[in-house]
Write a protein that holds these residues in place. Structure first.
Motif: not given
Ligand SMILES: C[S@@+](CC[C@H](N)C(=O)[O-])C[C@H]1O[C@@H](n2cnc3c(N)ncnc32)[C@H](O)[C@@H]1O
Length: 227
Positions: A36, A53, A76-77, A106, A122-124, A127-128, A180-182
């Motif tokens: 970070f 995200g 975020d979702i 989303s 950042a690291d999202v 997930l898509l 984690t959602d995705g």
């Protein structure tokens, strides 16, 4: 793995001190394993900044605490994570940071007059699925101001041994522990991400941020030079 070093980093993590152990653990592990402090340098020191995200909002808060000239919004979702993020920043003093969080579906990227000076991931995007990732990035490019930057941090697919560590950890987080959602688990390489930003008309550069980390962290920065 790196500890929080700057005063802003320590202040950000300190906001989680009185939270239940699971949230404290999650935010501390996130800090120690993600670059970070190096990523913050890629984000303009002032202006309107959106993090898509943002999860618990650790990086969002760090951006805002590092410079009060930044007006930072995290979306975020995951409604629960946004609720925790909002709770965490109640510990900030008036004027200490310019910051808010919002729960969004989303693809629902907020628009502002003049556009965002920076939009950060950042690291999202892993997930898509590819199609959704491509559409979301294009939407974000549209939402940028002229000269605005898209800052996309992901884990690269090379070197392979580091990529396998990251991919196994994310498999546990999404499919086993379900923290984690995705919609997918599809790791784009830095080259693929750069290709998407180039095809959206951005001027790009890629940097590795993985020195001293187990994960192959990288960042792709794209600047919108024309509207
Ligand atoms: C690994 S976490 C990273 C959180 C935060 N960016 C950080 O660095 O600590 C991934 C986050 O992306 C969110 N997410 C997944 N798909 C998303 C989407 N389509 N739009 C916005 N956020 C999404 C998840 O809910 C989760 O909070």
């Amino acid at each position: 793995m790196k500890p929080p070093r700057s005063e802003a980093a320590k202040r950000t993590l300190g906001l989680w001190r009185d939270f239940p152990r699971s949230a404290r653990l999650h935010t501390n592990i996130r800090w120690w394993t993600a670059p970070f402090e190096a990523l913050e340098v890629e984000v303009p020191r002032s202006g309107n900044i959106l993090e898509v995200g943002c999860g618990h909002g650790v990086f969002t808060t760090f951006l805002a605490v590092s410079s009060v000239e930044r007006r930072v919004v995290g979306i975020d979702i995951d409604a629960e994570k946004i609720a925790l993020a909002k709770q965490s920043v109640l510990g900030l003093r008036d004027g200490e940071a310019n910051l808010s969080f919002d729960h969004r579906a989303s693809g629902d990227v907020p628009l502002i007059d003049g556009g965002w000076d920076a939009i950060v991931f950042a690291d999202v995007l892993y997930l898509l699925p590819l199609e959704a990732r491509t559409a979301l990035l294009a939407e974000c490019v549209d939402a940028l101001s002229t000269n605005g930057v898209l800052v996309v941090k992901e884990v690269d697919t090379a070197p392979k041994f580091k990529a396998q560590i990251a991919q196994f950890q994310e498999f546990l987080a999404t499919k086993v522990l379900r923290i984690t959602d995705g919609d997918a688990l599809d790791f784009p390489s830095a080259a693929e991400l750069e290709g998407l930003l180039v095809s959206d008309g951005l001027e790009t550069r890629v940097a590795r941020l993985d020195k001293g980390y187990f994960h192959p962290h990288c960042v792709v920065v794209g600047r919108k030079t024309q509207t």
